[in-house]
Motif scaffolding. Sequence first.
Motif, PDB file in Angstrom:
ATOM      1  N   VAL A 610       0.820  -1.146  -0.064  1.00  0.00           N
ATOM      2  CA  VAL A 610       0.163   0.364  -0.339  1.00  0.00           C
ATOM      3  C   VAL A 610       0.974   1.489  -0.179  1.00  0.00           C
ATOM      4  CG1 VAL A 610      -1.581   0.989   1.461  1.00  0.00           C
ATOM      5  CG2 VAL A 610      -2.522  -0.859   1.249  1.00  0.00           C
ATOM      6  N   MET A 692      -8.456  -3.244   5.304  1.00  0.00           N
ATOM      7  CA  MET A 692      -8.060  -2.612   4.344  1.00  0.00           C
ATOM      8  C   MET A 692      -9.653  -1.732   3.592  1.00  0.00           C
ATOM      9  SD  MET A 692      -4.578  -2.968   3.760  1.00  0.00           S
ATOM     10  CE  MET A 692      -4.949  -3.491   2.255  1.00  0.00           C
ATOM     11  N   ARG A 694     -10.782  -0.996   0.216  1.00  0.00           N
ATOM     12  CA  ARG A 694     -10.604  -1.230  -1.453  1.00  0.00           C
ATOM     13  C   ARG A 694     -11.162   0.165  -2.239  1.00  0.00           C
ATOM     14  NH1 ARG A 694     -11.205  -2.151  -6.878  1.00  0.00           N
ATOM     15  NH2 ARG A 694      -8.868  -3.575  -7.727  1.00  0.00           N
ATOM     16  N   TRP A 709      -5.464   1.068  -1.888  1.00  0.00           N
ATOM     17  CA  TRP A 709      -6.436   0.477  -1.186  1.00  0.00           C
ATOM     18  C   TRP A 709      -6.515   1.443   0.041  1.00  0.00           C
ATOM     19  CZ3 TRP A 709      -8.720  -4.224  -0.105  1.00  0.00           C
ATOM     20  CH2 TRP A 709      -9.087  -5.342  -1.209  1.00  0.00           C
ATOM     21  N   TRP A 710      -6.227   1.537   1.187  1.00  0.00           N
ATOM     22  CA  TRP A 710      -6.539   2.329   1.894  1.00  0.00           C
ATOM     23  C   TRP A 710      -6.245   1.517   3.626  1.00  0.00           C
ATOM     24  CZ3 TRP A 710      -9.840   8.121   1.962  1.00  0.00           C
ATOM     25  CH2 TRP A 710      -8.805   9.158   3.076  1.00  0.00           C
TER      26      TRP A 710
END
Length: 730
Positions: A610, A692, A694, A709-710
């Motif tokens: 990420v 996670m 998306r 992805w955050w």
Amino acid sequence: MPTAMENITTKGAFFQHLNQKNQYKQPARECMFRTMTKLQDMETSEHRPGMLLGKIQSGKTRTFIGVMGLAYDNGFDMVVLLTKGTNALVKQTYARLQEEFEPLIEHDAIRVYDIMTMPDNLRKYETSQKLALIVKKETNNLDRLREAFQEKYPQWKDKRVLFIDDEADFASVAYEYKREQNVKHMRVIASKINHFREVLHRSAFLQVTATPYSLYLQPEDMTIHEGKVFEPIRPAFTELVPVHDRYIGGNVYFDKSEIEGHLASYFFHEVEEKELEVMKKMDGRRVKMDRLLNQKNIANIRKAIVNFIVGACIRRYQQRAKGRREQKYSFIIHTERGKSAHAWQAELIQGFERLLTEAARNETDDFCELIKESYHDLIRSVRTLKKTPAPKFDEVYKEVRYSLDEEYMVSSIVNSEKDVNELLDYKGELQLRAPMNIFIGGQILDRGVTIHNLIGFFYGRNPKSFQQDTVLQHSRMYGARPVADLAVTRFYTTAKIYQVMKRIHEFDRELRRAFERGGHHRGVVFIQRDSGDSILPCSPNKILLSSLTMLKPHKRMLPVGFQTGYKTHIHKTVREIDCIVEQVQRKAVESKEGAVLIPLSVAKQLLKLVHQTLEMEEGYDFQLDEYEGVLNYLSSQSDEGAYVWLFIRHKRQIRRFKKDGKYENSPDTPGKGTGELTLARKVAQTFPALIMLRQEGKKEHGWRGSPFWWPVLVAQAEMSPTVYANKSVQ
């Protein structure tokens, strides 16, 4: 009545006078009674003082003066009050004690002296009264105090003396590290105080502070150097000063500011780093003095000045509309320590005032636009207060023009003792000469001098040199603040400095909770990451405050203030994350509430990937080694192995910015009580959780048209509050 009153006199003349004058509330009285009882019953010494712990600008002085009154009524002959090292604060303290004890002074019950101006030939009649000696924590003051006790009035050694060390963190407990000698030195001031304490036969010691970090940031053991011995100071007891209901502190500026639409959410205005560079020194290539009202590279200081003028006008209009006295307001510019920078900033402010006044008289388009922009900024927060009238733009515009034409604004440089003393009123407080007062200065502005009605703060000190107690003392907008003033209050600094100050606030909050849970001997763990990627306990005096992370049960960590990489650059990495996520979901051996338990190594791999896809904006960071170090520590707290709960969500469409223009910081809370954060906190009991999310990353939402992805990291419930230092002082 509490047992705290059983062993002390509470009806004596000194305390009864103070209580009647100040109308102490019950919690404050009980705090004073408990403190006095412990000073009577417990043996306090130079190494085991009592501690009165309050919050910044929360009424600590009011409380320790109450303790002084009780001390005089309970057998103490003298109070030696140690103050911070400025003449201004000595003057302010002297004026305060004279005012508090005025009728008792008139009746010769007590004498108040500044140690540097105390007569050399005090008579028995004078020394038989109760005494209050104000002593600046400065070498000449301390030498004169020693001289008084050892040479001029040796009989004082037998008096019962209460030491009150105000802002005890500032000088009393102080070490400095000499790299070239590889030793810790007790600073000169601390050494003199420590030595003088040994002279007295009957004394008690009370430290007063809002920043008790000196207790943590000391060597654990006795220090011996060049024949001098100094033992670490550990309080014999700690009493917490009650916080009154009008107190505004870090919880408002840093916690409630996260609530969208809350009054506090409008406080912070981000300043770019390059604008601070402009504030350092005069540069004709960067700043054109005839274009100050529209030049782009000074947009934030211009906005700060105009907001201050408009904010003061709004408040004065509101006061006049209610038939109340119109107040004077203040604004601080604190970005540099150097006097040349202050002179340049003063020239800049005077340039703004000159051009604004001229534009106001001519009603130029630039002027109208500036006032309109400021009005719309401030009126948002003013309208959150239902009982406070929100003036219309035309009314404010007229008020601003009149204020500028009548020279309601004045700016002053405050960067030396001489300058401060010239600006003090008879109470030793910084006087407000006009309705709108701008103070430009450095360190001297944060040393306890009272500044009333502060509604603007432009701050830019280098976070690399931050010290915990100093930074919090810089927060001059803490204290008893009318909520209507808060509505026009603004705080200007860089995103980087704001984040550091927020971390320090969290540190302060958790340390205070440790005291409340049972004292300073337990409750907070200090750890750091070493070069071998291990997490080790560390000495608190080794932490670098700008790199600390305060961990507590269910604390969340997530990157904020970023843009994604371009689709062609990150597509492959995003697909790799997709594959890992699909794989761990298929092979999961344990699941709960939709989460799967994964090895620590997989969680770190996901974070690493990420990290490769996000581009942080200036002033914001996503330090991979910090997140990995925190994960290492959190997952190691369980005896069942190094695991992490993983929550996966797809097809999320979070916008990059919130409605107020700030970066989105809550992608995990789409609904109250139903978001991923709620579930993660429910599941994260013995293991931490990694959420996670998306995101679709659409261009119309402010992104670059690529999925990404955050991540959100959530600490488990079963952990002790922990200070994690990603970097340590070398």
